[in-house]
Structures are given as C-alpha cells and as structure tokens.
Design an enzyme around this catalytic site. Structure first.
Site, PDB file in Angstrom:
ATOM      1  N   SER A  56     -35.572   5.900 -45.918  1.00 21.47           N
ATOM      2  CA  SER A  56     -35.643   5.068 -47.119  1.00 21.47           C
ATOM      3  C   SER A  56     -34.943   5.744 -48.280  1.00 21.47           C
ATOM      4  CB  SER A  56     -37.114   4.825 -47.474  1.00 21.47           C
ATOM      5  OG  SER A  56     -37.243   4.276 -48.765  1.00 21.47           O
ATOM      6  N   TYR A  63     -45.444   7.414 -49.367  1.00 19.15           N
ATOM      7  CA  TYR A  63     -44.508   6.675 -48.511  1.00 19.15           C
ATOM      8  C   TYR A  63     -43.193   7.452 -48.392  1.00 19.15           C
ATOM      9  CZ  TYR A  63     -40.993   3.223 -47.176  1.00 19.15           C
ATOM     10  OH  TYR A  63     -39.950   2.577 -46.555  1.00 19.15           O
TER      11      TYR A  63
END
Length: 334
Positions: free
Chosen positions: A137, A162
């Site tokens: 990501s 995350y």
C-alpha cells in the site's frame, strides 16, 4: 521497449480476496482471457457482504472459475487450497483494509495481514510457485514530504497499524524470497477506485451520503491530495507482471516492489467536484480536522513500472468517476 512476457493463459492463478474489489476485477479479467482461476475469500462483514456476493456471482458465471470460502489465518484452509489447486501464480489481495478501522480493531489486521500472509508464504514454500504477487500500500510511505514517493524511499515510519502490517508483508516476503527462492513482487497501490468498489472508501461513502442527503465529512478541511488510481489501470499493471517474476539480483534475491499509482495527485476538493458532476448531485459538506492515521498526500513515482513494463496508469478522474457513477446508479437503481 521493455522486454516482458505477456500473460500465459495456461498458468493456473490463485487469487486471495477474489470477492474483494481489486481481486474481483483481476479475476474477471483473467477469466475473460481464458485462464483457470481459483478464488479464495472469507467473505467477512467488514462491509456489505451482498456486494461481495454480487461480485462472486459475476465470477461464478465462468466455467474456468472455482471458489473456496476460507480464512487466510486458517493454516489448514490455505494449505488445502494450494495442495488441491497447485497454482503456478499466486496473487495475495486478501487483507483487512482501512486505516481508521485499524484504530479500533487492531487484532483483525494482525490475524489477516500478518498471520494470514505468513500462511501464504509457508504454502508457497511447501508447494513452490512460479511467482507470488502481493498487495502492499502507498500507506507505507507515511507522512513523508518528499514527492513523488519512490520505492527507494525510507518507509520505516508508518503512521497506522494497517500501514505497519503492509510494511511487514514486504519484509516477510523479502525474507522468504531470500531464504527459499520464492520469486515475489510487492504492489504498492495508490487509492484505488472504480465500479464494484469498497463502500468504506471515501468516494463511495460520499456517493451514499449524497443520495441520502447527508453531509459528507471532509477531513483536514479538504486540504489533502491523493493519487487516485482507476481499478482497470491496477489490473492491467498486475496482468503485465504475472508471468514476469523479478530477475535474480546480485544478492541472489528474486524480489521487487512497484508503485502502481496514477502519478498525478488530485486535490480532494476537485475530486469531490468531479464526483458531484458525475452523479448529478451536490454534496452538503462538513469540514473536519485531520484524522489520526491519515496522510496529507500520496504521489506515486511509477518510473520503474514504465521502465520494466512500458505501462503507466493514465485514466483521468473524469473518466474513472464517470464509470463509477454509471455503475453506482445502475447497481443501486438510482
């Protein structure tokens, strides 16, 4: 012209998170090409399960598609999938997504993104594959001010759990590649959007709120920039990579990370204006301060993607949001 091998449709592809947003679009593309695809997904209720069922319904129409409902954190389920299907290529897109959700539900990220990915790596070791591709990501870049974000930049300061799990995935994959010769490619996605998208993403939530005549929440008073990337560009980038595992480097590793982003940050307020025009709705706006875990901007340097695959995402937000809006109005009968 970069020399790379086009996708070989005789290769069997295992896609985890196949009922998810990107997984669905990738599976559909490969099935349309004639490849044999096994989808793996736990169908959790992080967001509307009926949307996942709808995606799965589209995929089940293909005779070359099969599906296993299972959880990555379940070692036996992952092992069984590898043993029975014997994939040539694995694309790990299953993950617990979302930055804000990680503030209140951290364990979900450890179970899915750490334990789950470990199980994938172990399965690749026990049942060798030709290429493992996995979702990372843009969040790994944290709040760095240098732009555009390059894969050579330091990414040691994630500002959400995350992001930390995605950085961990890159480290774990590198180690397994180094120790066991697993060819692995990490994919740093930049704010993906499009039809059949995730309802927890801002653009989707904005659309829902506009139709309910509720105010949309705009963080940092709208002063944010995102490298919005249309999902078909993401899928095309992955398709180019599938049969092109990283070449062995001087250290003997077969590992590489790529950014996949539009290489053109858009101001959040402009993005909202384009969405309003596409939907034919005007949003009531509620301006709020920056939220914990959010970053000010994302901006992908995709020079390596261009160099290795002659590919660069280039769908404008006008075109991309137009396609999303058309799908949204049709899907929800607006």
């Amino acid at each position: 012209m970069a020399a790379y091998q086009a996708f070989d449709i005789t290769k069997k592809v295992l896609i985890t998170g196949a009922a998810g947003f990107i997984g669905f679009h990738l599976a559909k593309r490969l099935l349309e090409m004639g490849a044999v695809v096994l989808g793996f997904d736990n169908m959790n209720d992080y967001y509307d399960v009926s949307l996942k069922e709808n995606r799965l319904g589209v995929l089940r129409a293909f005779s070359n598609f099969s599906f296993i409902k299972g959880d990555l954190a379940d070692e036996q389920a992952v092992t069984t999938a590898f043993k029975s299907f014997q994939p040539d290529i694995v694309v790990n897109l299953a993950a617990q997504a979302g930055v804000r959700y990680s503030l209140d539900n951290p364990r979900a990220y450890i179970d899915s993104n750490i334990v789950g990915f470990f199980n994938i790596l172990e399965a690749c070791r026990q049942y060798p594959v030709q290429h493992l591709l996995f979702a990372s990501s843009s969040s790994v870049y944290g709040n760095q001010e240098k732009t555009p974000f390059s894969t050579t930049d330091n990414v040691d300061h994630p500002i959400s759990l995350y992001a930390a799990t995605k950085k961990s995935n890159e480290l774990m994959a590198y180690t397994y590649s180094h120790l066991y010769g697993i060819p692995a490619t990490g994919l740093r996605f930049f704010t993906v959007y499009g039809p059949y998208g995730r309802p927890d993403m801002a653009y989707f939530k904005f659309a829902n709120m506009m139709y309910r005549n509720e105010p949309i929440k705009i963080y940092n008073h709208g002063d944010m920039y995102r490298d919005f990337t249309y999902v078909d560009d993401i899928v095309e980038g992955i398709e180019h990579m599938l049969c092109n595992p990283p070449k062995e480097n001087k250290a003997g590793d077969k590992y590489k990370v790529y950014n996949i982003g539009n290489n053109k940050p858009e101001r959040l307020m402009h993005f909202i204006e384009v969405l309003e025009q596409a939907l034919g709705k005007t949003a009531e706006k509620e301006y709020l301060p920056m939220q914990p875990g959010d970053v000010y901007q994302t901006y992908a340097d995709v020079s390596e993607l261009e160099q290795d695959f002659d590919f660069k995402p280039n769908t404008s937000i006008e075109e991309g949001l137009g396609k999303f809006a058309a799908w949204y109005k049709d899907h929800y009968r607006m």
